[in-house]
Scaffold this motif. Structure first.
Motif, PDB file in Angstrom:
ATOM      1  N   ARG A   1       1.962   2.052  -3.355  1.00 43.40           N
ATOM      2  CA  ARG A   1       0.804   2.222  -4.258  1.00 43.40           C
ATOM      3  C   ARG A   1       0.612   1.012  -5.176  1.00 43.40           C
ATOM      4  O   ARG A   1       0.037   1.149  -6.266  1.00 43.40           O
TER       5      ARG A   1
ATOM      6  N   MET B   1      -1.530  -1.480  -5.200  1.00 42.87           N
ATOM      7  CA  MET B   1      -2.748  -1.909  -4.523  1.00 42.87           C
ATOM      8  C   MET B   1      -3.283  -3.236  -5.032  1.00 42.87           C
ATOM      9  O   MET B   1      -3.925  -3.974  -4.280  1.00 42.87           O
ATOM     10  N   ASP B   2      -3.044  -3.563  -6.282  1.00 43.26           N
ATOM     11  CA  ASP B   2      -3.531  -4.846  -6.790  1.00 43.26           C
ATOM     12  C   ASP B   2      -2.836  -6.009  -6.074  1.00 43.26           C
ATOM     13  O   ASP B   2      -3.473  -7.011  -5.727  1.00 43.26           O
TER      14      ASP B   2
ATOM     15  N   ALA C   1      -4.037   6.206  -2.731  1.00 40.25           N
ATOM     16  CA  ALA C   1      -3.934   6.063  -4.183  1.00 40.25           C
ATOM     17  C   ALA C   1      -5.061   6.794  -4.912  1.00 40.25           C
ATOM     18  O   ALA C   1      -5.131   6.758  -6.144  1.00 40.25           O
ATOM     19  N   GLY C   2      -5.939   7.448  -4.157  1.00 41.62           N
ATOM     20  CA  GLY C   2      -7.046   8.188  -4.756  1.00 41.62           C
ATOM     21  C   GLY C   2      -8.169   7.311  -5.270  1.00 41.62           C
ATOM     22  O   GLY C   2      -9.024   7.772  -6.034  1.00 41.62           O
ATOM     23  N   ARG C   3      -8.200   6.051  -4.834  1.00 41.98           N
ATOM     24  CA  ARG C   3      -9.234   5.101  -5.299  1.00 41.98           C
ATOM     25  C   ARG C   3     -10.278   4.919  -4.193  1.00 41.98           C
ATOM     26  O   ARG C   3     -10.361   3.885  -3.541  1.00 41.98           O
ATOM     27  N   MET C   4     -11.086   5.951  -4.033  1.00 45.26           N
ATOM     28  CA  MET C   4     -12.008   5.968  -2.901  1.00 45.26           C
ATOM     29  C   MET C   4     -13.185   5.017  -3.068  1.00 45.26           C
ATOM     30  O   MET C   4     -13.792   4.598  -2.091  1.00 45.26           O
ATOM     31  N   ASP C   5     -13.525   4.654  -4.290  1.00 42.95           N
ATOM     32  CA  ASP C   5     -14.592   3.662  -4.479  1.00 42.95           C
ATOM     33  C   ASP C   5     -14.179   2.321  -3.896  1.00 42.95           C
ATOM     34  O   ASP C   5     -14.967   1.650  -3.216  1.00 42.95           O
ATOM     35  N   GLU C   6     -12.925   1.921  -4.160  1.00 40.85           N
ATOM     36  CA  GLU C   6     -12.421   0.671  -3.598  1.00 40.85           C
ATOM     37  C   GLU C   6     -12.267   0.766  -2.077  1.00 40.85           C
ATOM     38  O   GLU C   6     -12.537  -0.196  -1.359  1.00 40.85           O
TER      39      GLU C   6
ATOM     40  N   THR D   1       0.837  -1.206   0.000  1.00 44.95           N
ATOM     41  CA  THR D   1       0.000   0.000   0.000  1.00 44.95           C
ATOM     42  C   THR D   1       0.872   1.257   0.000  1.00 44.95           C
ATOM     43  O   THR D   1       0.544   2.244  -0.661  1.00 44.95           O
TER      44      THR D   1
ATOM     45  N   TYR E   1      -5.918   2.416  -0.431  1.00 42.75           N
ATOM     46  CA  TYR E   1      -6.764   2.892  -1.522  1.00 42.75           C
ATOM     47  C   TYR E   1      -6.984   4.406  -1.431  1.00 42.75           C
ATOM     48  O   TYR E   1      -7.030   5.099  -2.448  1.00 42.75           O
TER      49      TYR E   1
ATOM     50  N   ASN F   1      -9.008  13.587  -0.969  1.00 39.25           N
ATOM     51  CA  ASN F   1      -9.287  13.422  -2.394  1.00 39.25           C
ATOM     52  C   ASN F   1     -10.372  14.362  -2.905  1.00 39.25           C
ATOM     53  O   ASN F   1     -10.898  14.174  -4.010  1.00 39.25           O
TER      54      ASN F   1
END
Length: 746
Positions: free
Chosen positions: A373, A375-376, A403-408, A370, A400, A434
């Protein structure tokens, strides 16, 4: 004859079984659970003691699922089996499972009751502990009384503890020491000293409790005085004092105590080794490590950690390879070192070699991914984990969010079961960082419904969102909650409140909060200065800077961005130029692009475009989009097409897809009557992929935030809004408040 031979064989096997049971226990204590499991599996037959020893080994090393699986396989459980499994759950903080097993027990002994009462008291569930205590079949059992007293004092409920202590008919030294430890562990050293002096009988534990208490509050002089008065100090006394000195950086004093220990055990060696590691004296640590007559897993792990702390990862890895046995703690320390240096592939190699990983090992690896970054890969490991704890879930949410991936991040948050304050804070701060301020405030409300009380971090994120939305009424409500929660004296929360009121144009309220802070820092001053600048109070911002210097608060780069911006918006040209020069001459602050952008804006607003352009050309740093954008805007205002084209060309390279830059230059050409160039600009916009982003705005009404997008075709009131906007535009044109070219923006 055959029966006699069978009996003889059984008697011959008994010593072997006994030795193997002892070996399993010893290996479990050393953390060598895989070796213990191999010994267990190779045994020709198991007795109940074998099962109990292996269950304990699993549980003490974090493998509570394996322990339970083995417990369920025991053909004939005894009371020790039940107690061992319950103790295993408690060791791994699985209180729910321990309670479930307790309820199923066919019989209980004193140890069982004491275990459960201790469990509840350690978990802070004193009412449940008291319920069990009141159900005790044997009220004379001192262990349960002592556990209950210890539980009360650990939670600071000294009156309840003392009342129970006074009711206790038959006290022993454990009772006295439990009460004493309650005072000292809560930092109540005056009460502890008074109680210590009341004790009719003391043992070395009593003295050690007092020494440890003084060490914990940082009073090493009193700790040393007590240590010297101990009639017969034991190894615990010496190690406690040794650790106290080392924790406070007094390594020579720690070494003096260590050298005075006549019968050093591995714990004392490890304590001194840790002291050298913590003070980064790695050479001394290596020297001591080589002298150790006996090393355990803690010794090896401490030494590997030492190399990791000084970034000697190759040496750490060599030491790991030379370990006589595998240990997940040492391997995790090595993984942590690689993670800190972002050498994730090497960390993964170590991780892949570990046979049985504990939750700390998994979390360390996931945290590394994390942080980088990746994340996968973090998610892939996370999904493989059989036993996730709350740290695992929170780490993924944080990753997440960063990394700016707030949906995840939201999805992981919704998947997890029990959420703690860290879970909520990580999600809320992620939304805030974000730019999803409405979502942040929505989560703040949901957190309250979940029964979690906001803390410092929650308030800062919530207030920051209010500031960025200019949501004054919501900010006021949060201010009320802050006061009720007792966080008004928290500097971070106070700074966030200043920012809310400043960005909402309520400078009197911002100043009131500022004046109410006991000890403001430079961030407090910057928030107030930026507020004055943002709201057009240039002279007040400059006065604040002068007030700062009078009070010996050193301004920083952010301070000058605020002050220079204030001078620019208020037209304070000479003051702005003087302040810009003073940055380096008086405060030794090298100007950043943000400072140059302010100066270009200041000179540009005054029409001094050639001077602004000269400043840009003579800069020691490379101009960014903010600087060229400020110059282009100034050229647009003062209709300087030549410089405007230069600025626009620079901007097109830095921000090729930003529409506003093309619009500004297009307007410049339009004002000069160069319509071919206007059409060329529009062609460039289309070919370069520059598209107008939908405008977004919001308004606060009746404590509700209403968000509007310019291209939102489903907005029910769109026709009314368009009619109103057209009417306002017409009125502004009639009153000469609008330049003719403003229609390009509308």
């Amino acid at each position: 004859m055959k029966q006699g031979l069978k009996s003889l064989g059984e008697r011959a096997r008994r010593p072997l079984v006994f030795d193997q049971n002892v070996k399993i226990t010893q290996l479990g204590k050393l953390g060598r659970v895989e070796e213990a499991a191999k010994v267990f599996d190779r045994m020709p037959q198991h007795n109940t003691v074998s099962y109990n020893s292996m269950i304990s080994a699993y549980a003490k090393n974090g493998r509570v699922s394996d322990a339970r699986h083995l417990f369920d396989k025991i053909p004939s459980r005894n009371l020790v089996s039940w107690n061992t499994m319950i103790a295993g759950y408690l060791h791994n903080e699985r209180v729910d499972k321990a309670c479930e097993l307790f309820d199923k027990m066919p019989h209980r002994d004193v140890f069982t009751w004491t275990l459960m009462i201790t469990c509840y008291t350690r978990n802070g569930e004193l009412e449940k502990a008291r319920e069990l205590f009141d159900l005790l079949p044997d009220r004379k059992n001192r262990a349960c009384w002592n556990a209950m007293i210890s539980g009360y004092v650990k939670k600071g409920r000294f009156e309840d503890a003392r009342k129970l202590f006074d009711e206790m008919g038959d006290r022993d030294l454990v009772s006295w020491n439990s009460m004493l430890a309650g005072y000292t562990r809560n930092g109540k050293m005056c009460l502890g000293l008074r109680f210590f002096e009341e004790m009719g009988e003391r043992d070395v534990v009593s003295w050690n409790v007092m020494v440890d208490g003084y060490v914990e509050v940082g009073d090493l002089d009193s700790a040393w005085q007590f240590f010297q008065r101990i009639p017969n100090p034991n190894i615990v006394s010496q190690v406690t004092m040794l650790c106290g000195f080392s924790r406070n950086g007094r390594i020579q004093d720690a070494r003096r105590v260590f050298d005075q220990i006549t019968n050093k055990n591995v714990v004392s060696w490890n304590a001194m080794l840790a002291a050298y590691v913590q003070s980064y004296q790695i050479d001394e640590a290596v020297r001591l490590f080589t002298q150790m007559p006996e090393k355990n897993a803690v010794s090896w792990t401490t030494m590997i950690n030492g190399y990791v702390r000084v970034r000697k990862l190759n040496e750490a890895n060599k030491l790991l390879d030379s370990m006589p046995y595998n240990n997940v703690g040492a391997q995790t320390a090595m993984i942590s070192g690689y993670v800190q240096s972002e050498r994730m592939d090497e960390a993964r190699q170590i991780f892949n070699k570990i046979g049985t990983r504990d939750v700390v090992c998994w979390n360390t690896m996931i945290a590394g991914y994390t942080h980088c970054r990746r994340m996968d890969e973090a998610l892939h490991l996370f999904r493989q984990m059989l036993q996730k704890n709350i740290v695992s879930w929170n780490t993924m949410i944080y990753g997440y969010a960063q990394a700016g991936r707030m949906d995840e991040a939201r999805k992981i948050f919704e998947e997890m079961g029990e959420k703690n304050i860290v879970s909520w804070n990580t999600l809320i701060s992620g939304f805030t960082q974000n730019g999803l301020y409405v979502d942040a405030l929505g989560s703040f409300s949901l957190m309250a419904k979940d029964g979690k009380k906001p803390d410092q971090s929650t308030f800062v994120s919530g207030l920051s969102s209010c500031a960025n939305l200019a949501a004054l009424q919501v900010g006021k409500q949060l201010h009320q909650i802050v006061m009720k929660s007792g966080y008004t004296n928290d500097l971070f929360v106070s700074n966030a409140l200043i920012s809310v009121y400043a960005k909402c144009g309520r400078m009197l309220s911002a100043r009131y909060v500022f004046n109410d802070v006991d000890s403001v820092d430079v961030i407090s001053w910057n928030s107030l200065i930026s507020g004055y600048a943002f709201n057009g109070y240039g002279e007040e911002a400059v006065k604040l800077l002068q007030e700062m210097t009078v009070k010996a608060i050193t301004p920083d780069q952010v301070t000058f961005v605020g002050v220079l911006s204030a001078c620019s918006h208020a037209g304070l040209i000479d003051q702005g130029l003087n302040l810009f020069r003073s940055m380096n001459e008086e405060f030794c602050i090298e100007p950043l692009p943000e400072h140059y952008a302010c100066m270009v804006d200041l000179l540009g607003r005054a029409g001094r475009l050639e001077e602004a352009f000269k400043l840009v050309r003579e800069m020691k740093i490379e101009a960014n989009a903010g600087i060229w954008g400020a110059l282009l805007s100034a050229c647009r205002i003062h209709r300087n097409l030549e410089l405007g084209c230069v600025a626009a060309e620079k901007l097109s390279k830095l921000e090729p897809c930003k529409t506003s830059n093309y619009v500004l230059l297009s307007n410049l050409h339009a004002e000069a009557g160069r319509w071919d160039e206007v059409e060329s600009m529009r062609t460039l916009m289309r070919e370069g992929g520059a598209e107008k982003q939908p405008g977004c705005s919001w308004i606060e009404d009746k404590n509700q935030l209403h968000v509007f997008l310019s291209d939102d075709g489903v907005q029910p009131q769109l026709p009314d809004i368009s009619d109103t906007l057209n009417n306002l535009t017409a009125q502004m044109k009639t009153c000469s408040f609008m330049p003719e070219t403003l229609h390009d923006y509308v």
